[in-house]
Motif scaffolding. Sequence first.
Motif, short mmCIF file in Angstrom:
data_model
loop_
_atom_site.label_atom_id
_atom_site.label_comp_id
_atom_site.label_asym_id
_atom_site.label_seq_id
_atom_site.Cartn_x
_atom_site.Cartn_y
_atom_site.Cartn_z
N SER A 236 0.81 -1.22 0.00
CA SER A 236 0.00 0.00 0.00
C SER A 236 0.84 1.27 0.00
CB SER A 236 -0.94 0.00 1.21
OG SER A 236 -0.23 -0.21 2.41
N LEU A 237 2.11 1.18 0.40
CA LEU A 237 2.97 2.35 0.31
C LEU A 237 3.39 2.61 -1.13
CD1 LEU A 237 4.94 1.86 3.60
CD2 LEU A 237 3.68 3.92 2.98
N ALA A 238 3.47 1.55 -1.93
CA ALA A 238 3.69 1.74 -3.37
C ALA A 238 2.51 2.49 -3.97
CB ALA A 238 3.88 0.39 -4.06
N ARG A 239 1.29 2.11 -3.56
CA ARG A 239 0.10 2.81 -4.02
C ARG A 239 0.10 4.26 -3.54
NH1 ARG A 239 -4.04 0.95 -0.73
NH2 ARG A 239 -3.48 2.78 0.49
N ASN A 240 0.52 4.47 -2.29
CA ASN A 240 0.59 5.81 -1.71
C ASN A 240 1.49 6.72 -2.57
OD1 ASN A 240 1.04 6.74 1.83
ND2 ASN A 240 -0.04 7.78 0.19
N GLN A 241 2.66 6.22 -2.96
CA GLN A 241 3.58 7.00 -3.78
C GLN A 241 3.04 7.19 -5.19
OE1 GLN A 241 7.62 5.53 -4.03
NE2 GLN A 241 8.21 7.09 -5.51
N LEU A 242 2.41 6.16 -5.73
CA LEU A 242 1.79 6.26 -7.06
C LEU A 242 0.75 7.38 -7.08
CD1 LEU A 242 0.58 4.75 -9.86
CD2 LEU A 242 -1.13 4.11 -8.17
N GLU A 243 -0.13 7.41 -6.07
CA GLU A 243 -1.19 8.41 -6.05
C GLU A 243 -0.64 9.82 -5.89
OE1 GLU A 243 -3.85 6.91 -3.09
OE2 GLU A 243 -4.68 5.38 -4.42
N SER A 244 0.46 9.94 -5.17
CA SER A 244 1.15 11.23 -5.07
C SER A 244 1.61 11.68 -6.45
CB SER A 244 2.34 11.11 -4.13
OG SER A 244 3.26 12.17 -4.32
N LEU A 245 2.24 10.78 -7.19
CA LEU A 245 2.73 11.13 -8.53
C LEU A 245 1.58 11.52 -9.46
CD1 LEU A 245 5.10 11.26 -10.56
CD2 LEU A 245 4.60 8.86 -11.13
N LEU A 246 0.50 10.75 -9.42
CA LEU A 246 -0.65 11.06 -10.29
C LEU A 246 -1.21 12.45 -9.98
CD1 LEU A 246 -2.55 7.64 -10.29
CD2 LEU A 246 -1.28 8.65 -12.19
N SER B 125 1.10 2.56 -13.88
CA SER B 125 0.30 1.45 -13.36
C SER B 125 0.72 1.09 -11.95
CB SER B 125 0.43 0.22 -14.27
OG SER B 125 1.78 -0.17 -14.39
N ILE B 126 -0.19 0.37 -11.27
CA ILE B 126 0.08 -0.13 -9.92
C ILE B 126 -0.19 -1.63 -9.91
CG2 ILE B 126 -2.27 0.51 -9.20
CD1 ILE B 126 0.82 0.38 -6.88
N ALA C 148 5.68 -9.52 -12.99
CA ALA C 148 6.84 -9.90 -13.79
C ALA C 148 6.46 -10.31 -15.20
CB ALA C 148 7.59 -11.04 -13.10
N ALA C 149 5.26 -10.84 -15.39
CA ALA C 149 4.83 -11.26 -16.73
C ALA C 149 4.71 -10.07 -17.68
CB ALA C 149 3.50 -12.00 -16.64
N ASP C 150 4.58 -8.86 -17.14
CA ASP C 150 4.44 -7.66 -17.98
C ASP C 150 5.74 -6.91 -18.17
OD1 ASP C 150 1.77 -8.21 -18.23
OD2 ASP C 150 1.09 -6.70 -16.78
N LEU C 151 6.86 -7.48 -17.73
CA LEU C 151 8.13 -6.77 -17.80
C LEU C 151 8.50 -6.31 -19.21
CD1 LEU C 151 10.48 -8.61 -15.27
CD2 LEU C 151 9.95 -6.17 -15.33
N LYS C 152 8.10 -7.07 -20.19
CA LYS C 152 8.45 -6.71 -21.57
C LYS C 152 7.87 -5.36 -21.97
CE LYS C 152 4.52 -9.32 -23.51
NZ LYS C 152 3.93 -9.58 -22.19
N ASP C 153 6.82 -4.94 -21.29
CA ASP C 153 6.15 -3.68 -21.64
C ASP C 153 6.43 -2.56 -20.63
OD1 ASP C 153 4.86 -4.89 -23.87
OD2 ASP C 153 3.39 -5.76 -22.50
N ILE C 154 7.33 -2.80 -19.69
CA ILE C 154 7.60 -1.83 -18.63
C ILE C 154 8.98 -1.20 -18.84
CG2 ILE C 154 7.96 -1.53 -16.14
CD1 ILE C 154 5.94 -3.80 -15.70
N ASP C 155 9.05 0.13 -18.74
CA ASP C 155 10.30 0.87 -18.92
C ASP C 155 10.90 1.34 -17.61
OD1 ASP C 155 10.20 1.14 -21.98
OD2 ASP C 155 8.26 1.98 -21.37
N MET C 156 10.07 1.45 -16.58
CA MET C 156 10.56 1.88 -15.27
C MET C 156 9.75 1.19 -14.18
SD MET C 156 10.93 5.71 -13.60
CE MET C 156 12.12 6.16 -14.86
N LEU C 157 10.47 0.67 -13.17
CA LEU C 157 9.85 -0.01 -12.04
C LEU C 157 10.16 0.75 -10.76
CD1 LEU C 157 10.62 -3.83 -12.48
CD2 LEU C 157 8.36 -2.84 -12.16
N VAL C 158 9.16 0.87 -9.90
CA VAL C 158 9.38 1.40 -8.56
C VAL C 158 8.90 0.35 -7.57
CG1 VAL C 158 8.95 3.28 -6.94
CG2 VAL C 158 9.00 3.76 -9.41
N PHE C 159 9.84 -0.31 -6.90
CA PHE C 159 9.51 -1.30 -5.88
C PHE C 159 9.33 -0.61 -4.54
CE2 PHE C 159 12.14 -4.65 -8.33
CZ PHE C 159 11.01 -5.16 -8.95
#
Length: 429
Positions: free
Chosen positions: A149-159, A193-194, A225-236
């Motif tokens: 949920s902290l990943a979501r927290n940071q995502l919503e801040s960016l949006l 995406s989240i 991980a199955a979508d890695l081919k379409d991802i350019d940046m990851l935030v863990f």
Amino acid sequence: MASKNPFNDLHYSFSKKLFLKYSLYALLPLLFLHFYFSPFSFTPTNLSPSNNHVLIPSSKEVLDKKSVVKRSTCDYSKGEWVRDKLGPLYNGSICETIKQGQNCMVSGRPDRDYLYWRWKPRQCQLPRFQPQTFLKLLRNKHIAFVGDSLARNQLESLLCMLSTVSKPDLYYTNGEDNKFRKWRFPSHNLNVSIYWSPFLVKGIEKENEGSFNTLYLEAVDERWAADLKDIDMLVFSAGHWYLHRAVYHYGDSVLGCHALDNCTEIGFYDVFGKALRTAFESVIQRKGPSGSAISVFLATFSPAHFEGEWDMLGACSKTLPYKGSEKGLKIMDAEMRRVGVEQVEEAKSKAKEYGNRVRIEALDISELAVLRADGHPGPYMHPFPFANGVPQRVQNDCVHWCLPGPIDTWNEIMLDLIKRRAGKSKAKT
């Protein structure tokens, strides 16, 4: 009788020759200063690589490249929170992507002081977030936030920050509580995406407080991980779910457990490290040999600020940040941060085989976050918790962050890292 100033008529005693002589002496220092700061260039203008001559860059070009390289690194984790009269970039009451539990202003939090601070690193300047710059740098890219949920927290801040200049379109939702969502910014064809993945690896989440998590540390969570081919940046962003009761598997073996009876207790630090290693190695193996390049950020452990029981008044009631000398990381928080930073360095070493195809960086926010006990929703995780008086018990959220709030700084640092990396690449060309 007043005495005569002997310097008043001195120039009458100079001859024309002496005047020219001393004028020349006066000009020499001026000429020296001029050529010191604006030297002649003796490089022939017609030389080029095609006729086997080496082009010598101008002093300005050398200075520009040196300054870019100098700006390419900074320890963002060391610094202080200073007053910022500008306040947040966005208004939480009109940003549509904030989870209700983190929308503190809308939920009735009465104080506003927590909104007027900015992080000032010791080694460099951290610019205010620039939405247009972020959108331009990530044009035609897909950035994915993966974790809890902290990943979501940071995502919503960016949006929310990006929404101040460009409105995102939500085009995909799935899972309980919309744990898998995707947005597109049509203005720059940026996808954000989240992915809900609290362990980053394969796991079965506990069903209730009396049950436990089951983790398979050698297997990455294919939901992202199955979508890695379409991802350019990851935030863990993960870690808090590792504090819960759990059984840990590795292959066909049970490594041990945490906080369970009749099972070997092995804690969660090493387990967290193994999970991060699996996640990083999966990215390196799948993106390194072929496909588009990828940048990976790991947000280090974000400390909670519970003081006493979580459902009592005052669990996180501060309204001002701590000063650096007042608050440090607790042992557990420091160890979780250490594990994260170590795994980033280990992964960076492994990724060197593929040059710049897989770039891994720590978003080291633990030490700056521990100073912001004032930035949590507290009782305002629910709307107007004291509308009908002060209850004996009130739930508090001292883990997640108000939006707007301190977590906006996570994205400011991330953007500055992206800009510095882009500047460093330009300096090499």
